[in-house]
Design a protein around this motif. Structure first.
Motif, mmCIF file in Angstrom:
data_model
loop_
_atom_site.group_PDB
_atom_site.id
_atom_site.type_symbol
_atom_site.label_atom_id
_atom_site.label_comp_id
_atom_site.label_asym_id
_atom_site.label_seq_id
_atom_site.Cartn_x
_atom_site.Cartn_y
_atom_site.Cartn_z
ATOM 1 N N MET A 11 0.835 -1.199 0.000
ATOM 2 C CA MET A 11 0.000 0.000 0.000
ATOM 3 C C MET A 11 0.868 1.246 0.000
ATOM 4 O O MET A 11 2.047 1.201 0.338
ATOM 5 N N LEU A 12 0.233 2.344 -0.347
ATOM 6 C CA LEU A 12 0.855 3.659 -0.261
ATOM 7 C C LEU A 12 -0.246 4.691 -0.312
ATOM 8 O O LEU A 12 -1.399 4.374 -0.614
ATOM 9 N N ALA A 13 0.117 5.912 -0.010
ATOM 10 C CA ALA A 13 -0.821 7.029 -0.116
ATOM 11 C C ALA A 13 -0.144 8.116 -0.939
ATOM 12 O O ALA A 13 1.047 8.378 -0.763
ATOM 13 N N GLY B 187 -0.520 8.472 -11.395
ATOM 14 C CA GLY B 187 -0.056 8.027 -12.711
ATOM 15 C C GLY B 187 1.190 7.172 -12.618
ATOM 16 O O GLY B 187 1.312 6.162 -13.314
ATOM 17 N N LEU B 188 2.123 7.555 -11.768
ATOM 18 C CA LEU B 188 3.341 6.769 -11.577
ATOM 19 C C LEU B 188 3.008 5.399 -11.007
ATOM 20 O O LEU B 188 3.407 4.366 -11.552
ATOM 21 N N LYS C 30 -3.913 0.481 -7.511
ATOM 22 C CA LYS C 30 -5.242 0.963 -7.860
ATOM 23 C C LYS C 30 -5.828 1.712 -6.670
ATOM 24 O O LYS C 30 -5.500 1.435 -5.526
ATOM 25 N N GLU C 31 -6.742 2.636 -6.975
ATOM 26 C CA GLU C 31 -7.453 3.338 -5.913
ATOM 27 C C GLU C 31 -8.415 2.378 -5.229
ATOM 28 O O GLU C 31 -8.801 1.360 -5.807
ATOM 29 N N LEU C 32 -8.853 2.700 -4.035
ATOM 30 C CA LEU C 32 -9.740 1.842 -3.258
ATOM 31 C C LEU C 32 -11.209 2.099 -3.583
ATOM 32 O O LEU C 32 -12.057 1.968 -2.719
#
Length: 146
Positions: A114-116, A122-123, A130-132
């Motif tokens: 995960m990351l925020a 785009g990167l 993918k978004e949640l």
């Protein structure tokens, strides 16, 4: 043509001053963070990656980028504090950095990474993030102001 930059996960190469300066003054997510907190976060993160510009005698030059991975190295990782210094952007370094993280042998078999991000979707989407959107209630947070 020889590469002008290289990426390493050797924590002993990291330049704490460069990392702290960027995070406290130039990031949107860690404004005002103390150098002690940055140092502790590096020590306690499973992996940290630095991007370095080679100097003219082919040795290690200045640090120009960074990312750290908080992980149990078994099932889960969170990628944090990713940056490339402004004067080194536009050279594909962030893509190389994220690729290096994604193919690292200690991370390649994790079930969830995960990351925020506020501005780099785009990167990360190029690497399968993918978004949640399908289940926004899956994750929760406790955010403290210290």
């Amino acid at each position: 043509m020889e590469e002008l930059y290289f990426i390493s996960s050797d924590k002993s190469l990291l330049d704490l001053d460069v990392i702290h300066k960027f995070l406290t003054y130039d990031s949107y997510w860690a404004q005002g963070i103390t150098k002690k907190t940055v140092a502790t976060s590096i020590i306690n993160s499973a992996l940290c990656f630095g991007i370095y510009k080679k100097n003219s005698n082919k040795g290690i030059g200045e640090q120009v980028g960074f990312a750290r991975v908080i992980s149990d190295l078994s099932t889960f990782a969170y990628i944090a504090d990713v940056f490339v210094l402004e004067k080194h952007r536009g050279k594909g370094l962030s893509k190389k950095l994220i690729n290096e993280i994604m193919v690292h042998p200690d991370l390649i078999t994790l079930r969830r990474v995960m990351l925020a991000t506020k501005d780099a979707q785009g990167l990360y989407s190029k690497f399968g993030f993918k978004e949640l959107n399908n289940n926004p209630n899956l994750f929760m947070e406790l955010k403290r102001t210290l």
